[in-house]
Design a protein around this motif. Sequence first.
Motif, PDB file in Angstrom:
ATOM      1  N   LYS A 123       3.238   3.935 -21.640  1.00 19.38           N
ATOM      2  CA  LYS A 123       4.164   3.763 -20.537  1.00 19.38           C
ATOM      3  C   LYS A 123       4.521   2.277 -20.459  1.00 19.38           C
ATOM      4  O   LYS A 123       3.631   1.438 -20.347  1.00 19.38           O
ATOM      5  N   PRO A 124       5.797   1.928 -20.522  1.00 19.46           N
ATOM      6  CA  PRO A 124       6.172   0.516 -20.431  1.00 19.46           C
ATOM      7  C   PRO A 124       5.772  -0.061 -19.076  1.00 19.46           C
ATOM      8  O   PRO A 124       5.873   0.598 -18.048  1.00 19.46           O
ATOM      9  N   LEU A 125       5.291  -1.311 -19.085  1.00 19.12           N
ATOM     10  CA  LEU A 125       4.895  -1.952 -17.833  1.00 19.12           C
ATOM     11  C   LEU A 125       6.095  -2.450 -17.042  1.00 19.12           C
ATOM     12  O   LEU A 125       6.055  -2.528 -15.825  1.00 19.12           O
ATOM     13  N   LEU A 126       7.158  -2.810 -17.713  1.00 16.26           N
ATOM     14  CA  LEU A 126       8.338  -3.334 -17.040  1.00 16.26           C
ATOM     15  C   LEU A 126       9.518  -2.406 -17.281  1.00 16.26           C
ATOM     16  O   LEU A 126       9.869  -2.111 -18.419  1.00 16.26           O
ATOM     17  N   ASN A 127      10.091  -1.910 -16.198  1.00 17.22           N
ATOM     18  CA  ASN A 127      11.250  -1.031 -16.333  1.00 17.22           C
ATOM     19  C   ASN A 127      12.525  -1.677 -15.809  1.00 17.22           C
ATOM     20  O   ASN A 127      13.566  -1.055 -15.776  1.00 17.22           O
ATOM     21  N   GLY A 128      12.441  -2.930 -15.336  1.00 16.03           N
ATOM     22  CA  GLY A 128      13.603  -3.639 -14.834  1.00 16.03           C
ATOM     23  C   GLY A 128      13.919  -3.362 -13.383  1.00 16.03           C
ATOM     24  O   GLY A 128      14.862  -3.912 -12.843  1.00 16.03           O
ATOM     25  N   LYS A 129      13.126  -2.490 -12.729  1.00 18.44           N
ATOM     26  CA  LYS A 129      13.390  -2.150 -11.332  1.00 18.44           C
ATOM     27  C   LYS A 129      12.207  -2.464 -10.428  1.00 18.44           C
ATOM     28  O   LYS A 129      12.380  -3.016  -9.354  1.00 18.44           O
ATOM     29  N   ASP A 130      11.015  -2.075 -10.865  1.00 18.29           N
ATOM     30  CA  ASP A 130       9.832  -2.274 -10.030  1.00 18.29           C
ATOM     31  C   ASP A 130       8.608  -2.370 -10.923  1.00 18.29           C
ATOM     32  O   ASP A 130       8.730  -2.411 -12.142  1.00 18.29           O
ATOM     33  N   GLY A 177       4.658   0.760 -13.279  1.00 13.53           N
ATOM     34  CA  GLY A 177       3.795   0.936 -14.446  1.00 13.53           C
ATOM     35  C   GLY A 177       2.494   0.160 -14.357  1.00 13.53           C
ATOM     36  O   GLY A 177       1.626   0.312 -15.208  1.00 13.53           O
ATOM     37  N   TRP A 178       2.316  -0.672 -13.343  1.00  8.72           N
ATOM     38  CA  TRP A 178       1.130  -1.509 -13.190  1.00  8.72           C
ATOM     39  C   TRP A 178       0.130  -0.827 -12.262  1.00  8.72           C
ATOM     40  O   TRP A 178       0.496  -0.224 -11.266  1.00  8.72           O
ATOM     41  N   GLU A 179      -1.153  -0.943 -12.596  1.00  8.40           N
ATOM     42  CA  GLU A 179      -2.225  -0.392 -11.777  1.00  8.40           C
ATOM     43  C   GLU A 179      -3.326  -1.427 -11.639  1.00  8.40           C
ATOM     44  O   GLU A 179      -3.538  -2.245 -12.527  1.00  8.40           O
ATOM     45  N   ARG A 182     -11.336   1.372  -6.670  1.00  7.02           N
ATOM     46  CA  ARG A 182     -11.825   1.045  -5.332  1.00  7.02           C
ATOM     47  C   ARG A 182     -11.189  -0.225  -4.777  1.00  7.02           C
ATOM     48  O   ARG A 182     -11.269  -0.485  -3.591  1.00  7.02           O
ATOM     49  N   LYS A 183     -10.600  -1.022  -5.627  1.00  7.72           N
ATOM     50  CA  LYS A 183     -10.007  -2.277  -5.174  1.00  7.72           C
ATOM     51  C   LYS A 183      -8.721  -2.007  -4.397  1.00  7.72           C
ATOM     52  O   LYS A 183      -7.952  -1.123  -4.734  1.00  7.72           O
ATOM     53  N   LYS A 184      -8.541  -2.799  -3.343  1.00  8.88           N
ATOM     54  CA  LYS A 184      -7.329  -2.664  -2.546  1.00  8.88           C
ATOM     55  C   LYS A 184      -6.362  -3.767  -2.944  1.00  8.88           C
ATOM     56  O   LYS A 184      -6.753  -4.857  -3.295  1.00  8.88           O
ATOM     57  N   GLY A 185      -5.117  -3.465  -2.857  1.00  8.24           N
ATOM     58  CA  GLY A 185      -4.097  -4.447  -3.196  1.00  8.24           C
ATOM     59  C   GLY A 185      -2.824  -3.743  -3.598  1.00  8.24           C
ATOM     60  O   GLY A 185      -2.742  -2.522  -3.643  1.00  8.24           O
ATOM     61  N   LYS A 186      -1.818  -4.530  -3.867  1.00 10.81           N
ATOM     62  CA  LYS A 186      -0.553  -3.969  -4.336  1.00 10.81           C
ATOM     63  C   LYS A 186       0.196  -5.029  -5.139  1.00 10.81           C
ATOM     64  O   LYS A 186      -0.071  -6.216  -5.033  1.00 10.81           O
TER      65      LYS A 186
END
Length: 80
Positions: free
Chosen positions: A48-55, A58-60, A65-69
Amino acid sequence: MRHFLVGVAAAMALAAAFVLLVAAADLPPLNDGSDHGDPPFLTESGWKPLLNGKDLSGWELVGSRKKGKWLVTSAVVWAA
């Protein structure tokens, strides 16, 4: 005024010489017949590409258990 005209004439002569050199050069073709798009592994299943040009969907985060965004921004300014 005479120095200006001499400078303009010299600049035009140099530009013409550059154009002639580029035209005479043995440049490779713009299209060499090879596909220079995405790397081949992106067409395989499971990738799965990490960069799609919109958002950044693709990143996790590494740990579930870790919180964040992840955030998308047009610029970052590092002020001292």
